[in-house]
Enzyme design. Structure first.
Site, short mmCIF file in Angstrom:
data_model
loop_
_atom_site.label_atom_id
_atom_site.label_comp_id
_atom_site.label_asym_id
_atom_site.label_seq_id
_atom_site.Cartn_x
_atom_site.Cartn_y
_atom_site.Cartn_z
N GLU A 759 -1.23 -94.69 26.74
CA GLU A 759 0.22 -94.88 26.82
C GLU A 759 0.56 -95.96 25.80
OE1 GLU A 759 3.48 -96.64 27.43
OE2 GLU A 759 2.80 -97.12 29.47
N CYS A 793 7.26 -101.72 26.92
CA CYS A 793 7.02 -100.52 26.08
C CYS A 793 8.29 -99.68 26.04
CB CYS A 793 5.91 -99.63 26.60
SG CYS A 793 4.71 -100.41 27.62
#
Ligand SMILES: Cc1cc2nc3c(=O)[nH]c(=O)nc-3n(C[C@H](O)[C@H](O)[C@H](O)COP(=O)(O)OP(=O)(O)OC[C@H]3O[C@@H](n4cnc5c(N)ncnc54)[C@H](O)[C@@H]3O)c2cc1C
Length: 1001
Positions: A759, A793
């Site tokens: 990720e 993120c």
């Protein structure tokens, strides 16, 4: 009591138990038959007038003028409501076209129906039955456009816009409103003017609202005539309009800045002896509102003035306590105050917020009849407090009004209140029957642009089928139903709660508890948390990185531990994760202290992170039970059994980042463990202590020591683990660059091909078109780009704004960002803490320096001296292509686009290769549908911020350069950590198939 004593603080349980409150309220209900009969008689008369009234009003004229059916008129209203705020004709036309619906309406259905039903039952009094359930506004409008042509539809829409404006707003300016009020002046009618607008987001907003209030007060005062209070006009003031951060965590600042401003306005109101009421807003602002209210009350210059007051919401469980508190203040300062009792306008918002924040319970009732019952109780209290308190009863409910009338007896030292455009027939009848009574009209003043939030609240209020206005407007609802008393509807205390609305903890059903949060607007809860955190705070120990030998030994140990852990029944593994969740909840304070001290995270980020970690543990436990039990039987030929099962792969290396040192760290580990793997976890070198505490907690919860090994260290340690031949999988969260390196390292190894779940980040974008609501955009952009100092993120990096609205949007975003407070993350008032380390700061500073040369600076915040602070910045780029990589900090890049270039914007986002988070702010359904279909971004958020994905609700993760998937916290995550195995047994082998033979007999 002496006025020199400190002002008593308001304290009351934030969300008391409904049943206990109901027990008290039901016990106090008077049951006198004569009184009940009088209430029935009054309410019946009022309902009769409402039902006989001219409900169509000026809508009828519009329908005639354009030869429309009522149905078409309603559909136009829906369109007009949204058109009110679109500045450019191109977008307005696109919007109209969209609503005129080219072709397929089916996918808009649910939303449209709600809108239409809301619109059709609003105060204009049109019955919902005008429109059939299978019709949509789009369908109706498309038919209309065919019949009378698009230009006529456009003209009619503008007419509908004017109509909505006139119906709900007394005037676009205070002068116009005063003129209209003067023309409609009649006995017993008073006005309270309300300056429309969203809460202030910027200092300029707050100044503008203060000026507009001051201007209005002077104008109202000059036109006020000679009648004494309470028969004088007044003004209603929203505290959220007067301060850009009117929120509990900014309490010190609010108490420093807001009371002087309010006192100044109150003095002006006093000068003209006007009524001056502070509106009631959201529950989390109540304590702060009362403090500001008291600070102003305490000002000696306002002594002798009886016009000051506030609104109290009966749907709040604390309403009775608020009345007691205000009565005590009135006594203490020897003042007469006005108190407006309302039921409350933000009910759905309160329910949503309590669920989102994982509160123990709701601050408001969940059954309307409880609100009604409480209203009557509070009314009785207020009437008993006369003359110190002048009660004002705001309701459009005939039964409520009749009950108050009965409670008040023959006296008239109180007033009723209604909203402009609502309750006309009810109050006309009431005043005709009781000429000594008075009614004040709450009269919104403002331009069409500011109408929206007000209108939405009114639409919700009148559209809900529990609402009295909707029921009275629906002839199918009988009189007896309308006269049913709230105590009869409730029945017994155990029925005080709605069984349709689960408690916040039960949001995810019986299998999974929601993690508990904290309401910062509940000062007692906030203080308890802060005390617990301080008590739990310890100096951070030095934790040395593991040596290469230790790292290899960890893998060896985990390989040994795998057999035993993978054979542990899934149920036992799940139970261990649930114990871990409970332990985390119990030790929340110590983990928050660690996250603050080691990760420099702010209080709300820390609470959210601990909750996320808890949610991961519980979510994977539930998923694990489902997936890793006895397997799934598959269909096949007779005489054979076929079962598909999942099992652990072996040793998984879990490499996690510093920005979520608890949640991502535990999310990776718990998923891998649940799937029956052993784990070697390597946390970020910046946050070793949090990781160690989390691992200890998992051991304590029952995870076998050899099934989980911690290896502290930097990137090189991670690389060594990844390179080890004995691992069976890698889960990684971090940069795209490192993910690639891991991928290459795995590919280069001989032996089994090892899966990687990565990720990574991305240049996350948000697209804002001209139909978006600017205040909402400002809130969502500021949260998305600057919260957590931009170190998420999911954070917003690149904002595309349609150029027609760009100047205003950018100014609002910049003004709102200016109000963020940078500082020590341990202080709850801090919104932005330092970045993780000096290296990160240097990188961000270098980017800012480059942007200052290459882009247009719209905003540069101020960073405190010392420490690794990087203030938020907003730069406008000439082209989106100027931003080529993710910049991990509070730096927002903005690009304008012309409506005609919308496709290019999407092409650019698609071409970037990143696909993690994306925001769209638009009211055009087709635009949203088009964006979602065009861009395979992992997490798309419409008309909201783009951060804070919730486990099991918004499974998180992207594709392309942003990661491999599957999504963390989603249903496809655990299987990726597992091997699949089918077992086929020839059941006929041992002597034939008796069942088959029996079946063929
Ligand atoms: C003059 C005036 C001033 C106002 N000022 C304010 C203000 O300062 N702050 C503010 O918040 N509102 C304010 N309002 C709005 C007011 O809250 C609503 O108009 C009012 O709630 C409608 O109540 P009703 O008695 O007219 O209608 P009813 O139909 O009898 O009641 C509707 C109300 O019941 C409550 N309700 C609905 N469903 C549920 C449920 N499931 N559980 C519990 N309760 C439920 C909600 O409060 C809803 O608005 C004001 C209204 C007026 C008339």
């Amino acid at each position: 009591m002496s006025p020199d004593l400190p002002i008593p603080a308001f304290t009351a349980p934030y969300a008391a138990d409904d049943e206990a409150i109901a027990t008290g309220l039901l016990r106090r209900v008077p049951r006198e038959a004569a009184s009940a009969a009088r209430i029935d008689a009054t309410a019946t008369a009022l309902i009769g007038s409402i039902r006989a009234g001219d409900r169509l009003g000026s809508v009828e004229a519009m329908l005639r003028e354009y030869a429309l059916s009522t149905k078409e008129g309603l559909a136009l209203m829906v369109l007009a409501e949204a058109l009110l705020r679109i500045p450019d004709s191109a977008t307005a036309d696109a919007f109209i076209e969209d609503k005129l619906g080219q072709g397929d309406f089916a996918h808009h259905r649910t939303q449209s129906d709600t809108l239409l039903v809301n619109a059709s039952t609003w105060a204009l009094g049109l019955s919902a039955r005008v429109v059939r359930a299978d019709e949509t506004p789009q369908g109706t409008l498309a038919g209309l456009a065919k019949r009378i042509g698009a230009p006529a539809v456009r003209a009619a829409t503008r007419q509908a816009m004017r109509l909505i404006g006139n119906h709900f707003v007394l005037g676009e300016t205070i002068e116009a409103a005063l003129g209209r009020a003067h023309a409609q002046q009649s006995d017993g009618v008073r006005y309270s003017y309300d300056m429309l607008g969203e809460g202030a987001r910027t200092r300029d907003d707050a100044d503008r609202y203060a000026c507009s209030y001051a201007h209005a007060i002077a104008a109202i005062g000059r036109a006020a005539g000679n009648a004494p209070l309470p028969a004088r006009p007044g003004i209603s003031v929203k505290l959220s309009a007067l301060h850009p951060r009117f929120e509990a965590v900014s309490r010190d600042r609010v108490l420093r800045e807001l009371p002087p401003r309010l006192i100044e306005l109150a003095r002006e109101a006093k000068r003209y002896d006007l009524a001056f009421t502070i509106d009631a807003e959201e529950a989390d602002r109540l304590e702060l509102s009362l403090e500001v209210f008291a600070a102003c009350l305490a000002d000696p210059s306002l002594q002798g003035w009886d016009g000051y007051g506030l609104a109290v919401q009966a749907y709040q469980k604390r309403a009775a306590a608020v009345i007691d508190h205000v009565a005590e203040l009135a006594q203490r300062f020897d003042r007469r105050l006005m108190l407006r009792l309302v039921k409350g306008a933000y009910w759905d918002t309160e329910i949503k917020r309590a669920q989102e924040r994982g509160l123990d319970d709701y601050p408001v009732f969940t059954r309307k009849a409880m609100t009604d019952l409480h209203y009557v109780h509070c009314a009785r209290k207020l009437l008993a407090l006369r003359p110190r308190i002048f009660p004002q009863f705001a309701s459009h409910n005939a039964l409520t009004v009749a009950t108050v009338l009965e409670l008040a007896g023959e006296t008239s030292d109180y007033e009723f209140q209604r909203l402009h455009g609502m309750g006309d027939a009810l109050y006309a009848r009431l005043l005709a029957d009781h000429p000594t009574l008075a009614c004040r009209i709450y009269a919104p003043v403002g331009g069409h642009r500011d109408l929206l939030a007000y209108l939405v609240r009114r639409l919700l209020e009148n559209g809900a089928n529990s609402s009295f206005v909707a029921q009275a407007g629906d002839d199918r609802v009988g009189l007896a139903e309308l006269l049913r008393r709230p105590e009869a509807i409730i029945g017994t205390p155990v029925q005080a709660r709605s069984d349709q609305i689960p408690r916040p903890s039960e949001l995810y059903g019986a299998q999974r508890l929601n993690s508990r949060g904290v309401e910062f607007g509940d000062r007692a809860a906030l203080q308890a948390l802060l005390d617990d955190i301080e008590a739990a705070r310890r100096p951070l120990p030095e934790l040395p990185p593991a040596t290469p030998e230790q790292a290899m030994a960890a893998i060896a140990a985990a390989r040994d531990g795998f057999d035993s852990w993978t054979r542990t029944p899934a149920e036992a593994r799940a139970a261990a994760l649930e114990r871990a969740a409970d332990l985390l909840e119990r030790r929340r304070a110590s983990f928050i202290a660690l996250l603050q001290d080691e990760g420099h995270k702010t209080l709300d980020d820390c609470v959210a992170e601990v909750r996320e970690a808890i949610d991961y543990c519980r979510y994977y436990a539930v998923e694990g039970r489902r997936l890793f039990g006895d397997g799934v039987a598959l269909p096949g030929p007779t005489g054979e059994s076929n079962t598909l099962r999942l099992r652990g792969r072996g040793v998984v290396v879990a490499i996690s980042p510093w920005n979520f040192p608890l949640a991502i760290f535990l999310g990776q580990i718990t998923a891998a463990l649940m799937a029956g793997n052993a784990v070697v976890a390597k946390p970020a070198e910046q946050t070793p202590v949090t990781a160690e505490a989390a691992v200890k907690l998992l051991y304590e919860a029952g995870v076998q020591r050899d099934a989980l090994r911690l290896v502290q260290g930097d990137g090189a340690s991670g690389a060594a683990l990844v390179a080890h031949p004995g691992i069976a999988g890698v889960v990684f969260t971090g940069s795209t660059e490192v993910a690639r390196a891991i991928n290459r390292a795995l590919a280069a190894k001989d032996g089994a091909i090892v899966p990687l779940i990565a990720e990574t980040g991305g240049i996350n974008t948000m697209i804002v078109d001209a139909t978006a609501l600017p205040e909402q955009v400002a809130d969502d952009v500021v949260a998305s780009a600057f919260r957590s100092a931009g170190q998420r993120c999911s954070a917003l990096r690149l904002l595309f704004v349609q150029d027609d609205v760009a100047d205003r949007m950018i100014a609002l975003i910049a003004g709102s960002a200016r109000e963020l407070r940078l500082g020590d993350p341990r202080d709850p008032a801090t919104q932005i803490g330092p970045v993780i380390d000096a290296e990160a700061k240097a990188r961000l500073d270098a980017h800012i320096a480059r942007m200052r040369r290459e882009a247009r600076l719209h905003f540069a915040g101020e960073a405190p001296g010392g420490g690794n602070y990087v203030a938020p910045h907003i730069f406008e780029l000439r082209s989106a292509a100027d931003l080529t990589e993710e910049v991990f900090g509070a730096i927002l890049h903005v690009v304008r686009y012309r409506a005609s270039e919308f496709g290019d914007v999407l092409d650019h986002i698609a071409a970037s290769g990143y696909a993690l988070t994306l925001g769209v702010q638009s009211r055009i359904d087709d635009t949203v549908a088009h964006v979602v279909a065009r861009l395979p971004v992992g997490n798309v958020y419409i008309n909201r911020n783009i951060i804070g994905a919730v486990v099991g609700v918004q499974p998180f993760g992207g594709s392309g350069l942003s990661g491999t998937g599957p999504k963390a916290g989603g249903p496809h995550y655990l299987p990726r950590f597992a091997l699949e195995q089918t077992v086929s047994i020839n059941t006929a082998a041992a002597g034939g198939n008796a069942a088959l033979l029996a079946g063929g007999a």
